[in-house]
Design an enzyme around this catalytic site. Sequence first.
Site, PDB file in Angstrom:
ATOM      1  N   LYS A 281       0.836  -1.187   0.000  1.00 10.96           N
ATOM      2  CA  LYS A 281       0.000   0.000   0.000  1.00 10.96           C
ATOM      3  C   LYS A 281       0.879   1.248   0.000  1.00 10.96           C
ATOM      4  O   LYS A 281       1.818   1.361   0.786  1.00 10.96           O
ATOM      5  CB  LYS A 281      -0.918  -0.006   1.225  1.00 10.96           C
ATOM      6  CG  LYS A 281      -2.018   1.038   1.194  1.00 10.96           C
ATOM      7  CD  LYS A 281      -3.064   0.743   2.248  1.00 10.96           C
ATOM      8  CE  LYS A 281      -4.231   1.718   2.173  1.00 10.96           C
ATOM      9  NZ  LYS A 281      -5.318   1.367   3.090  1.00 10.96           N
ATOM     10  N   GLU A 403     -19.582  -4.091  10.454  1.00  8.46           N
ATOM     11  CA  GLU A 403     -20.500  -3.296  11.265  1.00  8.46           C
ATOM     12  C   GLU A 403     -21.590  -4.147  11.913  1.00  8.46           C
ATOM     13  O   GLU A 403     -22.004  -3.884  13.047  1.00  8.46           O
ATOM     14  CB  GLU A 403     -21.148  -2.198  10.407  1.00  8.46           C
ATOM     15  CG  GLU A 403     -20.209  -1.081  10.001  1.00  8.46           C
ATOM     16  CD  GLU A 403     -19.376  -1.408   8.782  1.00  8.46           C
ATOM     17  OE1 GLU A 403     -18.534  -0.584   8.395  1.00  8.46           O
ATOM     18  OE2 GLU A 403     -19.556  -2.510   8.216  1.00  8.46           O
ATOM     19  N   ARG A 431     -25.633  -0.462   7.313  1.00  6.38           N
ATOM     20  CA  ARG A 431     -25.404  -1.885   7.056  1.00  6.38           C
ATOM     21  C   ARG A 431     -25.847  -2.742   8.242  1.00  6.38           C
ATOM     22  O   ARG A 431     -25.970  -3.956   8.121  1.00  6.38           O
ATOM     23  CB  ARG A 431     -23.923  -2.122   6.776  1.00  6.38           C
ATOM     24  CG  ARG A 431     -23.338  -1.184   5.753  1.00  6.38           C
ATOM     25  CD  ARG A 431     -21.864  -1.410   5.540  1.00  6.38           C
ATOM     26  NE  ARG A 431     -21.626  -2.564   4.688  1.00  6.38           N
ATOM     27  CZ  ARG A 431     -20.430  -2.884   4.204  1.00  6.38           C
ATOM     28  NH1 ARG A 431     -19.385  -2.161   4.525  1.00  6.38           N
ATOM     29  NH2 ARG A 431     -20.276  -3.934   3.435  1.00  6.38           N
TER      30      ARG A 431
END
Length: 667
Positions: A281, A403, A431
């Site tokens: 990354k 979540e 969600r």
Amino acid sequence: MHLAKLTSPADLRALSPAQLDELCAEIRHFVVQAVSRTGGHLGSNLGAVELSVALHRVFESPRDVIIWDTGHQAYVHKLITGRREGFERLRQRHGLSGYPSATESPHDIVENSHASTSLSWASGLATGFQLTGHEHRRVVAVIGDGSMTGGMAFEALNNLGHYAQRALIVLNDNGRSYAPTVSRLSAAMSRLRQSPHYVQGRRAMEQLLDRVPLGDGVRRGIDSAAAAMREMWEPPAFFETLGVRYLGPVDGHDIAAMESAFRDAAAYTDGPIVVHVVTQKGRGYAPAEHDTEKHLHDIGLFDPATGGAPALSTGASQLEAKVMAQAEPDADADSQAAAKSQPTASSEPALRDYTAVFTETLIAAARRNRDIVAITAAMGGSTGLLPFQREFPERFYDVGIAEQHALTSAAGMARAGLRPVVAVYSTFLARAFDQALYDIGLHRLPVILCVDRAGITGPDGASHHGLYDIAMFTRVPGMTVFAPSSPDELPVAFARALEITDGPVAIRWPRGKGPVAQSAEHADATASGMRMQARQHRSGPDACILAAGQTLVAAAEAAELLSAEGVDVSLWDPRVLKPLDRAMVLDAATHPLVVTVEDGVRVGGFGSLLNDALQQLDVPTAPRVSQLGTPDTYLPHGTAPELHAELGLDAVGIAAAVRKTLARITA
């Protein structure tokens, strides 16, 4: 310049290996420069350059569908598919979306900005292609940057394997999400990074055994030993147990190696297959590589030479200044928590950051109450919880991008006697509505949901505006919903939330900063708490405006505009959207017109609650009610002031709505 000549994925196939390396360097430079001017997701895209090139050289988009999960790693894909010019207005109103968007290009089949959904999309698409005779179309799901920690991903993997659905899964393993990825599978993949010869050795052994004539008994013994060996390498065993073939790990910055792996995987027709690609990354940009927390995962405007904040020249345009203010990223929680209000010009109100105030409030409360625990879904820095983690590491829980699990685990903690605080963005809380409704609400558990980025949030667009939390969570029986209209009121709301022990609480606040107390009266009232009942700011007979949360500022300005025209209105700050304050409802009922204002969907929101309460009163004539909020449509990306003005939620729009409705009533 190879990038300047790149108009479609087909152009990649004519480039030599050396030219591809040059193109990748150009792409990294372009992405850094573009994001420095608009803000956006940087680290993930820098790590996915070679991966994106290799995918588009092997597969033929849009015939072959490539789904990006999460979609914030698709900038390079957008460049390859002919959208280079659009990066000038990336994430700005009427500009290029920061995520895949089917309205932009046939190469984007879905707007996939929420994590861990790509494998479910792949499952449905693979089934659809099979049933409609389009088996020649390949489905490729690129999942990574932490998305594999989401529960939906595991559910989809199970179905992909069970039904032997033909999909290629590219696991972009950069070891991160927003911050270091939380999961045992991630840890196992990290161990595989250290032993890249495992796959090659296993393949060589299988080829050797295939050439040697062996009896059935010997072959079964060797197969059993191989299965035992696989248990030592968790990712291969994990995927293959679910019926998903595994290839890798492959160097995610070696285009030739990835092309070979993708072609092998594309030839596999017996079911789903995972190609495990290891990337870095932030690769190729030193400030991103050296950012140990997020690798510049997301960032506002910055100086590409240093990675730091830019210094606007004296000739900077108003547009640049506005974009810089609105493109502020999910800022580091340390700087948020340490930020203090700075003196401003007398004509401008003093401002404080909501998330920073939340951080200070939570830590202060946790020092007094050992039962308080904090939960995040892979966004500890963005929601202001990192300082809490450092002070109370044993009371901090990062569940990864999950979540649903965050809320249900919070329910269990509350049942055991803790006071769980779940810090989450409004858009992601959507969600977990099922868990809020049944796991928490049904059992009347005292879980506190701290809902950041509520309302219109700006450049991330339709999937990230926090427009639905009021309508959703006022539907949960027993739920208390706070909407502080200033950062000063947030600690009062939190203290009141801790007093509520017979049901869940949601506290919502907008992105960025809000005004501090503008008068001694307001400051004293806020400090004393007032137990968060509604607060009346002014009284007038012509109409009553009730403005939820951050809309109070615009409503107050609208009241001044109307007053100058001889229209005298009452103005209420509800502060608690559910349950409604009875004194506020009774006062509203004395006016011929009631106008509610909220930065959420108009249908089913705060205005609907208030209208219902007025209809239930035993009064001779109920007032006319006008509900102002966002319409029944998905809002595009744009700054909050731009969209508020377009929707009539600014001072001018509110005043116009009052004026227009009064004219109808008196006509």
